[in-house]
Design an enzyme around this catalytic site. Structure first.
Site, PDB file in Angstrom:
ATOM      1  N   HIS A 157      -5.393  -7.262  -1.143  1.00  0.00           N
ATOM      2  CA  HIS A 157      -4.112  -7.403  -2.045  1.00  0.00           C
ATOM      3  C   HIS A 157      -3.357  -8.452  -1.745  1.00  0.00           C
ATOM      4  O   HIS A 157      -3.645  -9.214  -1.113  1.00  0.00           O
ATOM      5  CB  HIS A 157      -3.266  -6.145  -2.028  1.00  0.00           C
ATOM      6  CG  HIS A 157      -2.690  -5.820  -0.816  1.00  0.00           C
ATOM      7  ND1 HIS A 157      -3.171  -5.134   0.405  1.00  0.00           N
ATOM      8  CD2 HIS A 157      -1.344  -6.312  -0.190  1.00  0.00           C
ATOM      9  CE1 HIS A 157      -2.356  -5.146   1.264  1.00  0.00           C
ATOM     10  NE2 HIS A 157      -1.322  -5.754   0.960  1.00  0.00           N
ATOM     11  N   ALA A 158      -2.511  -8.549  -2.660  1.00  0.00           N
ATOM     12  CA  ALA A 158      -1.254  -9.697  -2.530  1.00  0.00           C
ATOM     13  C   ALA A 158       0.078  -9.099  -2.821  1.00  0.00           C
ATOM     14  O   ALA A 158       0.099  -8.109  -3.375  1.00  0.00           O
ATOM     15  CB  ALA A 158      -1.712 -10.927  -3.331  1.00  0.00           C
TER      16      ALA A 158
END
Length: 136
Positions: free
Chosen positions: A52-53
């Site tokens: 994820h970011a």
């Protein structure tokens, strides 16, 4: 954001025959204040974490025990960092896709975060990440 802003930071080490000491101060050793601390442990062999970011969150990742790899991607460049010492860590700025893998047996990953948990700050779909990064 650019992957070039993500960097390994050496932490202070106080050597002593009774055992060494390392400490981390927000806004001093790392470029943000610390609002949350969490850690990963007992990660099964072959597993990865992350994928994820974050839109706004800054993180500092430290390998407290064992070792693991952190993969970073800013949409144009990729970088892999192997963490295996508790006296340095990896600063990860917002809008960087990341995942962790290659956990050794007994590895412990501690993460210092600039904000409290907020699900809306996560980008969990890589295609959404690439679209958002293209608008910056």
């Amino acid at each position: 954001m650019s992957i070039s802003k993500c960097k390994v930071i050496d932490l202070p080490r106080v050597a002593d025959a009774r055992g060494n000491l390392t400490f981390i101060e927000g806004h001093n050793h790392i470029p943000f204040g610390i609002k949350r601390v969490y850690y990963l442990y007992d990660v099964p062999g072959g597993s990865d974490r992350g994928e994820h970011a974050h839109r706004n969150l800054h993180q500092f990742i430290v390998c407290m025990s064992g070792s693991f790899d952190v993969h970073l991607d800013d949409g144009q460049k990729n970088k892999r960092i192997h963490l295996n010492r508790s006296y340095f860590g990896l600063y990860v700025c917002p809008m960087i896709w990341r995942y962790l893998d290659n956990f050794s047996s007994g590895a412990v990953c501690m993460v210092l975060a600039s904000e409290n948990y907020d699900e809306s700050d996560y980008i969990r779909d890589r295609e959404v990440f690439l679209k958002e990064i293209a608008t910056l």
